[in-house]
Motif scaffolding. Structure first.
Motif, PDB file in Angstrom:
ATOM      1  N   LEU A  72       0.817  -1.209   0.000  1.00 56.92           N
ATOM      2  CA  LEU A  72       0.000   0.000   0.000  1.00 56.92           C
ATOM      3  C   LEU A  72       0.858   1.269   0.000  1.00 56.92           C
ATOM      4  O   LEU A  72       0.452   2.299  -0.554  1.00 56.92           O
ATOM      5  CB  LEU A  72      -0.920   0.018   1.223  1.00 56.92           C
ATOM      6  CG  LEU A  72      -2.042  -1.020   1.263  1.00 56.92           C
ATOM      7  CD1 LEU A  72      -2.801  -0.930   2.591  1.00 56.92           C
ATOM      8  CD2 LEU A  72      -3.007  -0.841   0.099  1.00 56.92           C
ATOM      9  N   SER A  73       2.051   1.195   0.616  1.00 59.82           N
ATOM     10  CA  SER A  73       2.888   2.383   0.761  1.00 59.82           C
ATOM     11  C   SER A  73       3.944   2.521  -0.321  1.00 59.82           C
ATOM     12  O   SER A  73       4.683   3.506  -0.336  1.00 59.82           O
ATOM     13  CB  SER A  73       3.567   2.371   2.130  1.00 59.82           C
ATOM     14  OG  SER A  73       4.349   1.195   2.296  1.00 59.82           O
ATOM     15  N   GLY A  74       4.047   1.537  -1.221  1.00 66.66           N
ATOM     16  CA  GLY A  74       5.007   1.636  -2.304  1.00 66.66           C
ATOM     17  C   GLY A  74       6.374   1.063  -1.997  1.00 66.66           C
ATOM     18  O   GLY A  74       7.263   1.089  -2.854  1.00 66.66           O
ATOM     19  N   GLU A 119       9.765   7.508  -2.537  1.00 67.94           N
ATOM     20  CA  GLU A 119       9.906   8.966  -2.489  1.00 67.94           C
ATOM     21  C   GLU A 119       8.832   9.647  -3.333  1.00 67.94           C
ATOM     22  O   GLU A 119       8.266  10.675  -2.944  1.00 67.94           O
ATOM     23  CB  GLU A 119      11.295   9.376  -2.975  1.00 67.94           C
ATOM     24  CG  GLU A 119      11.568  10.876  -2.932  1.00 67.94           C
ATOM     25  CD  GLU A 119      11.679  11.417  -1.512  1.00 67.94           C
ATOM     26  OE1 GLU A 119      11.510  12.644  -1.344  1.00 67.94           O
ATOM     27  OE2 GLU A 119      11.931  10.630  -0.587  1.00 67.94           O
ATOM     28  N   ALA A 120       8.534   9.079  -4.504  1.00 68.99           N
ATOM     29  CA  ALA A 120       7.498   9.641  -5.368  1.00 68.99           C
ATOM     30  C   ALA A 120       6.121   9.471  -4.743  1.00 68.99           C
ATOM     31  O   ALA A 120       5.265  10.358  -4.843  1.00 68.99           O
ATOM     32  CB  ALA A 120       7.545   8.971  -6.744  1.00 68.99           C
ATOM     33  N   VAL A 121       5.901   8.331  -4.073  1.00 74.71           N
ATOM     34  CA  VAL A 121       4.634   8.105  -3.379  1.00 74.71           C
ATOM     35  C   VAL A 121       4.466   9.125  -2.257  1.00 74.71           C
ATOM     36  O   VAL A 121       3.382   9.696  -2.066  1.00 74.71           O
ATOM     37  CB  VAL A 121       4.579   6.668  -2.811  1.00 74.71           C
ATOM     38  CG1 VAL A 121       3.329   6.485  -1.941  1.00 74.71           C
ATOM     39  CG2 VAL A 121       4.588   5.649  -3.942  1.00 74.71           C
ATOM     40  N   ALA A 122       5.537   9.388  -1.522  1.00 74.98           N
ATOM     41  CA  ALA A 122       5.494  10.360  -0.432  1.00 74.98           C
ATOM     42  C   ALA A 122       5.132  11.753  -0.946  1.00 74.98           C
ATOM     43  O   ALA A 122       4.411  12.499  -0.288  1.00 74.98           O
ATOM     44  CB  ALA A 122       6.833  10.396   0.300  1.00 74.98           C
ATOM     45  N   ARG A 123       5.614  12.090  -2.130  1.00 76.55           N
ATOM     46  CA  ARG A 123       5.319  13.414  -2.680  1.00 76.55           C
ATOM     47  C   ARG A 123       3.855  13.561  -3.083  1.00 76.55           C
ATOM     48  O   ARG A 123       3.366  14.675  -3.249  1.00 76.55           O
ATOM     49  CB  ARG A 123       6.234  13.711  -3.867  1.00 76.55           C
ATOM     50  CG  ARG A 123       7.675  13.959  -3.436  1.00 76.55           C
ATOM     51  CD  ARG A 123       8.536  14.472  -4.573  1.00 76.55           C
ATOM     52  NE  ARG A 123       9.864  14.804  -4.069  1.00 76.55           N
ATOM     53  CZ  ARG A 123      10.177  15.944  -3.469  1.00 76.55           C
ATOM     54  NH1 ARG A 123       9.259  16.882  -3.313  1.00 76.55           N
ATOM     55  NH2 ARG A 123      11.403  16.177  -3.037  1.00 76.55           N
ATOM     56  N   LEU A 124       3.158  12.432  -3.217  1.00 76.08           N
ATOM     57  CA  LEU A 124       1.722  12.479  -3.484  1.00 76.08           C
ATOM     58  C   LEU A 124       0.914  12.649  -2.200  1.00 76.08           C
ATOM     59  O   LEU A 124      -0.299  12.814  -2.247  1.00 76.08           O
ATOM     60  CB  LEU A 124       1.278  11.209  -4.201  1.00 76.08           C
ATOM     61  CG  LEU A 124       1.809  10.987  -5.617  1.00 76.08           C
ATOM     62  CD1 LEU A 124       1.358   9.634  -6.148  1.00 76.08           C
ATOM     63  CD2 LEU A 124       1.360  12.112  -6.552  1.00 76.08           C
TER      64      LEU A 124
END
Length: 275
Positions: A71-73, A95-100
């Motif tokens: 779920l968290s990438g 890192e890209a998931v966090a930026r979303l």
């Protein structure tokens, strides 16, 4: 019950948003993960919607940690996909998931012990507001985010006297509070918490429960948690896993009476509060 993709059945967990507009969503469709022939997660379909706390529980080996990673990438699926607010994130780097706006904290404290409390908080603040390629300048970050650092410390219950002290010197409970503060500093829209009360004293658990309840008023919080008293206190909807599949989804009062859950998960520990 079977909640696999073959039945085209998706579990929905819904809550109202604090503000107007479309609710936040996190969706798993036909999600599966195999490690060297071992099926850890199979055919999971879930739809989380809106603010509030949602719990993921299950016995050891149920696939909770793997599902959380998917779920968290942090784990890439073997089958299926994960979408965050309508955008597929399955193949994105963390890192890209966090930026979303989707941020994950870990079961084991992941703060930097050699840095001060303020420095730990300043890092995600600077990362949040930069392109991600900017070299971290500690003095500039501490000055730029001074007020926000102080506000975050106050919110998570860390006294101002700890501001310039090494994070390694904090008690275990305060380290977990700082970790949550670090996660909040990234301004997540969706926050995933992995065993947020693990190893805590009763007093520390009470503080963390209050803090999670507070932050969940303005965002979606999904947590894996073994302490069922914490789950019953916080989660409005609970996902129960068994052998990598979704056994059932529902409010705690409903789930704890489910015969399948009692047999597969709670068993003799039903009244003891731990899995």
């Amino acid at each position: 019950m079977n909640y696999s993709a073959s039945t085209a059945q998706t579990h929905s967990t819904r809550a109202t948003t604090k503000h107007g507009g479309a609710p936040l969503t996190l969706e798993a469709r036909g999600l599966g993960k195999t490690f060297n022939g071992f099926v850890a997660v199979s055919d999971v379909n879930l739809h989380f919607s809106g603010n509030g706390v949602f719990g993921i529980i299950g016995p050891n080996g149920a696939g909770k940690t793997t599902l959380f990673g998917l779920l968290s990438g942090f784990i890439k699926p073997s089958t299926g996909a994960v979408s965050c607010n309508g955008e597929e994130i399955s193949r994105l780097e963390p890192e890209a998931v966090a930026r979303l706006g989707l941020i994950r904290s870990f079961q084991i404290t992941s703060i930097f012990g050699h840095l001060t409390v303020a420095e730990n908080l300043a890092m995600p603040m600077q990362r949040r507001d930069s392109s991600g390629n900017q070299f971290w300048r500690v003095n500039r970050a501490l000055d730029t985010y001074r007020d926000e650092i102080d506000e975050t410390m106050q919110r998570v219950g860390i006294a101002s006297s700890w501001r310039d002290q090494p994070a390694a010197d904090l008690s275990y409970g305060l380290k977990r509070s700082l970790e949550l503060g670090v996660s909040l500093a990234a301004r997540p829209r969706i926050l995933l918490l992995d065993e947020p009360t693990a190893g805590m004293s009763t007093q520390d658990i009470g503080h963390i429960i209050d803090l999670i309840r507070d932050v969940a008023a303005e965002r979606m919080v999904i947590m894996v948690e073994h302490n069922l008293r914490v789950v019953s206190d916080l989660a409005r909807e609970i996902v129960v896993l068994q052998q990598g599949r979704v056994l059932t989804v529902g409010p705690y009062a409903e789930v704890r009476q489910n015969p399948q859950v009692i047999e597969a998960y709670l068993g003799g520990q039903r009244e003891h509060g731990h899995a």
